[in-house]
Design an enzyme around this catalytic site. Sequence first.
Site, short mmCIF file in Angstrom:
data_model
loop_
_atom_site.label_atom_id
_atom_site.label_comp_id
_atom_site.label_asym_id
_atom_site.label_seq_id
_atom_site.Cartn_x
_atom_site.Cartn_y
_atom_site.Cartn_z
N TRP A 156 0.85 -1.19 0.00
CA TRP A 156 0.00 0.00 0.00
C TRP A 156 0.89 1.25 0.00
O TRP A 156 1.84 1.33 0.77
CB TRP A 156 -0.92 0.00 1.25
CG TRP A 156 -1.68 1.27 1.37
CD1 TRP A 156 -2.81 1.62 0.67
CD2 TRP A 156 -1.37 2.38 2.22
NE1 TRP A 156 -3.21 2.87 1.02
CE2 TRP A 156 -2.34 3.37 1.97
CE3 TRP A 156 -0.35 2.64 3.14
CZ2 TRP A 156 -2.34 4.60 2.62
CZ3 TRP A 156 -0.34 3.86 3.79
CH2 TRP A 156 -1.34 4.82 3.54
N ASP A 180 -16.02 12.27 -1.80
CA ASP A 180 -15.42 10.98 -1.44
C ASP A 180 -16.17 10.36 -0.26
O ASP A 180 -17.33 10.70 0.02
CB ASP A 180 -13.91 11.19 -1.16
CG ASP A 180 -13.07 9.98 -1.51
OD1 ASP A 180 -13.01 9.05 -0.68
OD2 ASP A 180 -12.47 9.94 -2.60
N ASP A 181 -15.53 9.48 0.44
CA ASP A 181 -16.10 8.69 1.54
C ASP A 181 -16.78 9.58 2.59
O ASP A 181 -16.28 10.67 2.90
CB ASP A 181 -14.93 7.93 2.18
CG ASP A 181 -15.38 6.79 3.06
OD1 ASP A 181 -16.58 6.66 3.28
OD2 ASP A 181 -14.49 6.04 3.51
N ARG A 190 -9.75 -2.51 8.49
CA ARG A 190 -10.38 -1.18 8.44
C ARG A 190 -11.83 -1.27 8.95
O ARG A 190 -12.75 -0.67 8.42
CB ARG A 190 -10.35 -0.62 7.01
CG ARG A 190 -10.28 0.89 6.98
CD ARG A 190 -10.53 1.47 5.60
NE ARG A 190 -10.29 2.90 5.60
CZ ARG A 190 -10.86 3.75 4.76
NH1 ARG A 190 -11.67 3.34 3.82
NH2 ARG A 190 -10.60 5.03 4.84
N LYS A 223 -16.33 6.91 -8.22
CA LYS A 223 -15.06 6.32 -7.80
C LYS A 223 -15.43 5.05 -7.04
O LYS A 223 -16.05 5.12 -5.98
CB LYS A 223 -14.31 7.30 -6.90
CG LYS A 223 -13.00 6.77 -6.34
CD LYS A 223 -12.30 7.86 -5.52
CE LYS A 223 -11.07 7.37 -4.80
NZ LYS A 223 -10.52 8.40 -3.90
N ASP A 270 -14.36 2.16 -4.95
CA ASP A 270 -13.23 1.83 -4.09
C ASP A 270 -13.37 0.40 -3.56
O ASP A 270 -14.45 -0.21 -3.61
CB ASP A 270 -13.22 2.83 -2.92
CG ASP A 270 -11.86 3.00 -2.29
OD1 ASP A 270 -10.95 2.21 -2.59
OD2 ASP A 270 -11.71 3.92 -1.45
N ASN A 330 -11.39 -1.55 -0.19
CA ASN A 330 -10.31 -1.28 0.76
C ASN A 330 -9.84 -2.44 1.62
O ASN A 330 -9.18 -2.20 2.63
CB ASN A 330 -10.71 -0.12 1.67
CG ASN A 330 -10.53 1.21 0.97
OD1 ASN A 330 -9.41 1.59 0.65
ND2 ASN A 330 -11.62 1.90 0.71
N CYS A 358 -10.54 1.96 -7.92
CA CYS A 358 -9.64 2.30 -6.84
C CYS A 358 -9.69 1.12 -5.88
O CYS A 358 -10.72 0.46 -5.76
CB CYS A 358 -10.17 3.56 -6.16
SG CYS A 358 -9.32 4.00 -4.64
N ASP A 382 -2.62 5.65 -2.97
CA ASP A 382 -3.01 6.63 -1.95
C ASP A 382 -1.84 7.55 -1.61
O ASP A 382 -2.01 8.52 -0.88
CB ASP A 382 -3.48 5.92 -0.68
CG ASP A 382 -4.95 5.54 -0.79
OD1 ASP A 382 -5.62 6.01 -1.72
OD2 ASP A 382 -5.43 4.76 0.06
C1 DGJ Z 1 -9.04 4.67 -0.11
C2 DGJ Z 1 -8.89 5.48 -1.35
O1 DGJ Z 1 -7.76 5.08 -2.05
C3 DGJ Z 1 -8.84 6.95 -0.97
O2 DGJ Z 1 -8.59 7.73 -2.10
C4 DGJ Z 1 -10.14 7.32 -0.32
O3 DGJ Z 1 -11.17 7.21 -1.25
C5 DGJ Z 1 -10.39 6.42 0.89
N1 DGJ Z 1 -10.28 5.03 0.55
C6 DGJ Z 1 -11.75 6.68 1.46
O4 DGJ Z 1 -12.07 5.80 2.44
#
Ligand code: DGJ
Length: 740
Positions: free
Chosen positions: A199, A366-367, A443, A476, A478, A480, A526, A548
């Site tokens: 990461w 975003d989030d 997370r 976007k 995502d 994670n 993403c 990121d």
């Molecule tokens: C991970 C993404 O890579 C970031 O750009 C952002 O969107 C965060 N997540 C939000 O939780």
Amino acid sequence: MPILYYEQQKIFKLDTPHTTYAIQVTKYDFISHLYYGKTIQDLDLSYLNEPFCWDLGNAPVENREMPVSLDRLPLEYPCSGISDFREPALQILDDNGQCVCDIRYTGHRIYPGKPGITGMPATFAGTADATTLEIDGIDPVLNLKVTLIYTVFEKLDAITRSVRMTNQSEKNIRLQRALSLCLDLPHEKMDMIHLSGTWSRERAVQRHPLHSGKQAVDSLRGASSHQQNPFIALAAPHADEDQGEVYGCSFVYSGSFYAEAEVDQFRKTRLVMGIHPHDFSWLLAPAQTFETPEAVLVYSDAGLGKMSRTFHDLYRGHLIRSPYKDIKRPVLVNNWEATYFQFDTEKILSIARDAAELGMDMFVLDDGWFGHRDSDNSSLGDWFVYEQKLPGGLKHLVDTINQMGLKFGLWFEPEMISPDSDLYRAHPDWCIHVQNRTRSLSRTQLVLDMSRPDVRAYLFERISAILSSANIEYVKWDMNRTICEPGSAYLPAERQGELKHRYILGVYALMEQVLQAFPKLLLENCAGGGGRFDPGMLYYSPQIWTSDNTDAIDRLRIQHGTSYVYPVSAISAHVSACPNHQTARTVSLKTRAQVALCGTFGYELDLNQLSQEEKEEIKEQIREYHQYNDLIRSSDYYRLGDPFHEEHWDAWQFVSKDQSETLFQYIQVRAETNAPVRRIRLKGLNPALRYTDSATGKTYYGSTLMHAGIVIPGLWGDYAPYRLHLQSVPPTDPASCQTK
Ligand code: DGJ
């Protein structure tokens, strides 16, 4: 004809503009590999097939007139349990629990165009652009039919491979591994190159000589991963950016993968690539068909630069489908690094007002806009607007932003579920888990079981309701976290081994459904930065958030490694605040913009905090984006520096396809006192054309720029940028050059 079959010798010859790939059906109907490399003219290449010999220690497979050791035979799709003891591409378990599989040629077809792969991303081509060969084989005992599919492109030195297998028997066959590609090369004098990281340090270039035995890169994470990219190259030891043989292999897949080079006892190299066998087991019931994802082979006789440019052309022209693929992307501002979760309507509108004034095109929220999400501890899955945070909802926000002249984009993380969510309380079995075992959090979230049709139906309903509720033009998408404790409450016991592949098929199906419903949507992928930066995702989204890590100096390495396979038009890059949030490094706004310009371009900082001077600078940067982006997006890309081995500088260059224009960008990474004057040779120009420097009006022949080079002016300080833009002028007398 790019694919020919020579009946007498039973040889297939596949030709791209500068390469030949040859396959032979041997005496006992094995599908054997003959040659891959630079174009060769001869038709009868059967002499390349080494005589089978009586090797002590190598098991013969046939005891007829001549013993045959499959351990010596280059094979197109080696199987388990026979006398080839190298890495197999196909491994099965029959209903007796035995693993032997022996595929022999039965027939073939050659036709114009290229087939798709059911439910999966794949390169595409019209009937004039590509030709396909399908070679059928069968294991007559299992009654398993295997079809090897090869497509050659008319104008590109690329060959795609995939495999389709059908159970023609009345019994179950379990596929334990079903790789997409095997390539047997005649020697081992090569370096293996791959893109490793973690990461915020994705796709660092690794290179080491092949050694005897197996060397692999892989992902078992359920995603292509930050740690290894689904790419491997085998290059001549002396190969560099401009010279030497390189075999590049890229996998059009976003889940767990495996890529391995094996140097065998005879110092030959076998390259295999496909879905990771440790994460895969597939029950092929009678009459069922399984299709592998696609692997792409690129051969370059002129180093890594040419390999990369072939991948770029292939993926820009034959993989990315988005209506945005050939047009300028909106300059966006994203609020993530500006506000993280702490925002309200007023704050968002105040950033958007500044963005409009500065000439940006889109605001991306975003989030944090849904459920009761004030941190990353809750609400994933509850895709309902957080009204207390955004009174009046998205409609009010989007309308107001649209009235400012900006488009609006929105963040989702569809594949995840927070234990603290209404969705989890209602459906605790919708996440990937194994009964009576820990559901490990990462997370503070779990992964939804995307193999479930009900999960996908819920997500589609929610995403389409939100996208229909306001004028949302960009998403976007995502993702994670990766998958552990793989178990599905939906799949029967005998199909649990299919979960990770079915997961990624489910992700593809949902993305496809969303894009069919919202065909004009600009989708950006993403995965916690660049954790799923792979060709599979490019089929759905023309751009991917690269990392990121937004620090411009760290991005030199990340973007350099990414460019090995992926076109600059797909590399999402933003200008962020300094000191940088990931590294605490301070870099000038000019340098940050120069690095972000080498990708899709945007901002990710609190515009309200900028001084008037910075705002003026940003207006100029956006003007430059509009000036250069057509060139950057569609040109040939040349890496001139190597940030992994050179600490003082990095440089790269864009050359228009007609060679009439070039943009050279340079960063003095580490200043030196009493430094040498640096001369850099440009690449890819027409030696006979004269080019004018847009800044000074001076003209130079392409030959001068490429052979004598340009001189980097004295720059002051670490991270100082330099740029040169040259455009061709009509040919004239050499004596008149450089006189202006
Ligand atoms: C991970 C993404 O890579 C970031 O750009 C952002 O969107 C965060 N997540 C939000 O939780």
